[in-house]
Design an enzyme around this catalytic site. Structure first.
Site, short mmCIF file in Angstrom:
data_model
loop_
_atom_site.label_atom_id
_atom_site.label_comp_id
_atom_site.label_asym_id
_atom_site.label_seq_id
_atom_site.Cartn_x
_atom_site.Cartn_y
_atom_site.Cartn_z
N THR A 63 11.15 -3.66 2.08
CA THR A 63 10.29 -4.55 2.87
C THR A 63 10.77 -5.98 2.73
OG1 THR A 63 8.00 -5.09 3.38
CG2 THR A 63 8.49 -4.72 1.05
N THR A 83 10.25 -19.93 19.26
CA THR A 83 11.60 -20.45 19.52
C THR A 83 12.17 -19.57 20.64
OG1 THR A 83 11.75 -20.87 17.14
CG2 THR A 83 13.79 -21.06 18.41
N MET A 140 0.29 -6.31 14.29
CA MET A 140 0.99 -5.53 13.24
C MET A 140 0.43 -5.81 11.85
SD MET A 140 4.98 -5.22 14.07
CE MET A 140 5.59 -4.70 15.66
N ASP A 153 10.14 1.80 11.44
CA ASP A 153 9.06 0.91 11.90
C ASP A 153 8.70 1.15 13.37
OD1 ASP A 153 8.52 -0.44 9.52
OD2 ASP A 153 10.00 -2.01 9.90
N LYS A 207 0.83 -1.21 0.00
CA LYS A 207 0.00 0.00 0.00
C LYS A 207 0.86 1.26 0.00
CE LYS A 207 -3.91 -2.08 2.45
NZ LYS A 207 -4.51 -2.56 1.21
N LYS A 237 15.26 -6.28 4.42
CA LYS A 237 15.65 -5.23 5.38
C LYS A 237 17.07 -5.41 5.93
CE LYS A 237 10.94 -4.06 6.76
NZ LYS A 237 9.95 -3.90 7.83
P1 NDP Z 1 9.86 -12.72 10.42
O1 NDP Z 1 9.73 -13.83 9.46
O2 NDP Z 1 11.16 -12.00 10.54
O3 NDP Z 1 9.52 -13.25 11.91
C1 NDP Z 1 8.45 -14.07 12.13
C2 NDP Z 1 8.21 -14.28 13.64
O4 NDP Z 1 6.92 -14.87 13.80
C3 NDP Z 1 9.21 -15.19 14.32
O5 NDP Z 1 9.43 -14.72 15.62
C4 NDP Z 1 8.46 -16.53 14.33
O6 NDP Z 1 8.85 -17.39 15.39
C5 NDP Z 1 7.05 -16.07 14.57
N1 NDP Z 1 6.01 -17.00 14.10
C6 NDP Z 1 5.76 -17.37 12.82
N2 NDP Z 1 4.70 -18.19 12.79
C7 NDP Z 1 4.25 -18.33 14.06
C8 NDP Z 1 3.19 -19.05 14.68
N3 NDP Z 1 2.34 -19.81 13.95
N4 NDP Z 1 3.02 -18.95 16.02
C9 NDP Z 1 3.86 -18.19 16.76
N5 NDP Z 1 4.91 -17.49 16.23
C10 NDP Z 1 5.09 -17.56 14.91
O7 NDP Z 1 8.65 -11.71 10.07
P2 NDP Z 1 8.61 -10.14 10.36
O8 NDP Z 1 9.10 -9.92 11.73
O9 NDP Z 1 9.26 -9.40 9.25
O10 NDP Z 1 7.04 -9.81 10.23
C11 NDP Z 1 6.10 -10.21 11.23
C12 NDP Z 1 4.74 -9.57 10.95
O11 NDP Z 1 4.77 -8.16 11.12
C13 NDP Z 1 4.19 -9.80 9.54
O12 NDP Z 1 2.81 -10.13 9.66
C14 NDP Z 1 4.37 -8.44 8.87
O13 NDP Z 1 3.43 -8.25 7.85
C15 NDP Z 1 4.12 -7.52 10.04
N6 NDP Z 1 4.72 -6.17 9.86
C16 NDP Z 1 3.87 -5.07 9.84
C17 NDP Z 1 4.37 -3.78 9.72
C18 NDP Z 1 3.43 -2.60 9.71
O14 NDP Z 1 3.86 -1.49 9.35
N7 NDP Z 1 2.17 -2.75 10.09
C19 NDP Z 1 5.83 -3.53 9.58
C20 NDP Z 1 6.64 -4.74 9.63
C21 NDP Z 1 6.08 -5.99 9.76
P3 NDP Z 1 10.13 -18.38 15.24
O15 NDP Z 1 11.34 -17.55 15.55
O16 NDP Z 1 9.88 -19.43 16.24
O17 NDP Z 1 10.14 -18.90 13.82
#
Ligand code: NDP
Length: 269
Positions: free
Chosen positions: A62, A153, A215, A102, A16, A66
């Site tokens: 994005t 984790t 988020m 962010d 967006k 990053k």
């Molecule tokens: P990453 O892939 O870097 O991290 C994912 C995280 O989610 C890890 O900690 C992972 O745990 C955890 N995870 C994934 N699946 C599950 C589950 N089923 N249950 C519990 N934990 C889970 O992703 P990002 O940090 O880049 O993005 C995360 C979210 O934030 C996304 O939805 C993204 O769209 C949103 N976002 C929104 C923004 C905004 O401006 N609104 C800006 C940036 C991000 P593990 O370490 O155990 O794998």
């Protein structure tokens, strides 16, 4: 000549950001164009270099680039260095500035749009990936009573907490099994909502008057439904998205756009 900006991602078609920055440009009378550009998974640096060579002035970055943008920048802001990730690049005559807006976007949404004070609050941050990493320091700067990072984790949450503030009495991390007590603010920075999953939260995680913040934006999520059913106030990440964009716009153009009209525009769309 119209100044060119872009967001690089893979995938990126859903972004967006072009809509948001076009609205900011109209509102502030800035002569600029903003596109969504798909970078190959193994060709991010080349895509940025080509855009810059063609006259590009700056970019947003994005998923999943990053960390690569962090390495590419020749200068970093303090908040980008703390996050270990860059979502905003500005191309200057003497190099490339890397910033991360962010966390500032999340805090601006919480304080300014949602009216939630963070000082003295107990905050639970779910997730230890890129999004969580970017918001830890900006949240700590608001002087909460505590900030607990919880992750599927657990080791990743523990090491993120240590890395951000090794000797902090306020910041700690662990797994969902170790969760203790109720929280005033629960932030979902996991990718669980993308898959329609709910992180394994205990039912009694929300304090009275708690806010649940996901988020993710654009649709209701299992986490927000879970929170609503337990009496918590809920908010999605659209405000964070618009606020981080406003902060990036200011880095590029030196002008701070109004976010409320753009949030309305997106909600109506
Ligand atoms: P990453 O892939 O870097 O991290 C994912 C995280 O989610 C890890 O900690 C992972 O745990 C955890 N995870 C994934 N699946 C599950 C589950 N089923 N249950 C519990 N934990 C889970 O992703 P990002 O940090 O880049 O993005 C995360 C979210 O934030 C996304 O939805 C993204 O769209 C949103 N976002 C929104 C923004 C905004 O401006 N609104 C800006 C940036 C991000 P593990 O370490 O155990 O794998």
């Amino acid at each position: 000549m119209t100044d060119a900006y872009a967001v690089f991602g893979n995938p990126v078609a859903h972004s967006k950001s072009p809509l948001i920055h076009a609205a900011f440009a109209r509102q502030t009378g800035q002569d600029m164009h903003y596109a969504a550009l798909l970078a190959p998974l193994d060709g991010f640096a080349e895509a940025v270099a080509a855009f810059r060579a063609a006259g590009g002035r700056g970019a947003n970055v994005t998923v999943p680039f990053k960390e690569q943008a962090f390495s590419l920048a020749t200068r970093l802001t303090a908040r980008a260095r703390a996050a270990g990730a860059v979502n905003t690049l500005r191309f200057d005559a003497d190099g490339m500035l890397g910033d991360n807006t962010d966390g500032a976007g999340l805090v601006a949404d919480l304080l300014g749009n949602l009216g939630v004070g963070l000082a003295g609050k107990r905050i639970l941050l779910m997730g230890a990936g890129g999004a969580a990493r970017g918001v830890v320091m900006p949240l700590l700067e608001q002087a909460p009573a505590s900030l607990y990072i919880v992750n599927r984790t657990p080791d990743k949450a523990i090491s993120l907490a240590r890395e951000m503030a090794a000797d902090s009495a306020i910041l700690s991390g662990g797994g969902y099994d170790a969760l203790d007590g109720r929280f005033d603010l629960v932030i979902n920075a996991t990718a669980a909502s993308l898959a329609g999953d709910l992180p394994p939260l205990p039912a009694e995680v929300f304090a009275a008057d708690a806010l649940a913040y996901d988020m993710m934006y654009g649709k209701d999520t299992p986490f927000l439904a879970f929170a609503r059913a337990r009496g918590a106030r809920v908010a999605d990440g659209l405000g964070m998205l618009v606020e981080q964009a406003a902060a990036a716009f200011e880095v590029w153009r030196g002008v701070r756009p109004l976010t409320a009209p753009v949030m309305r525009l997106l909600r109506e769309a």
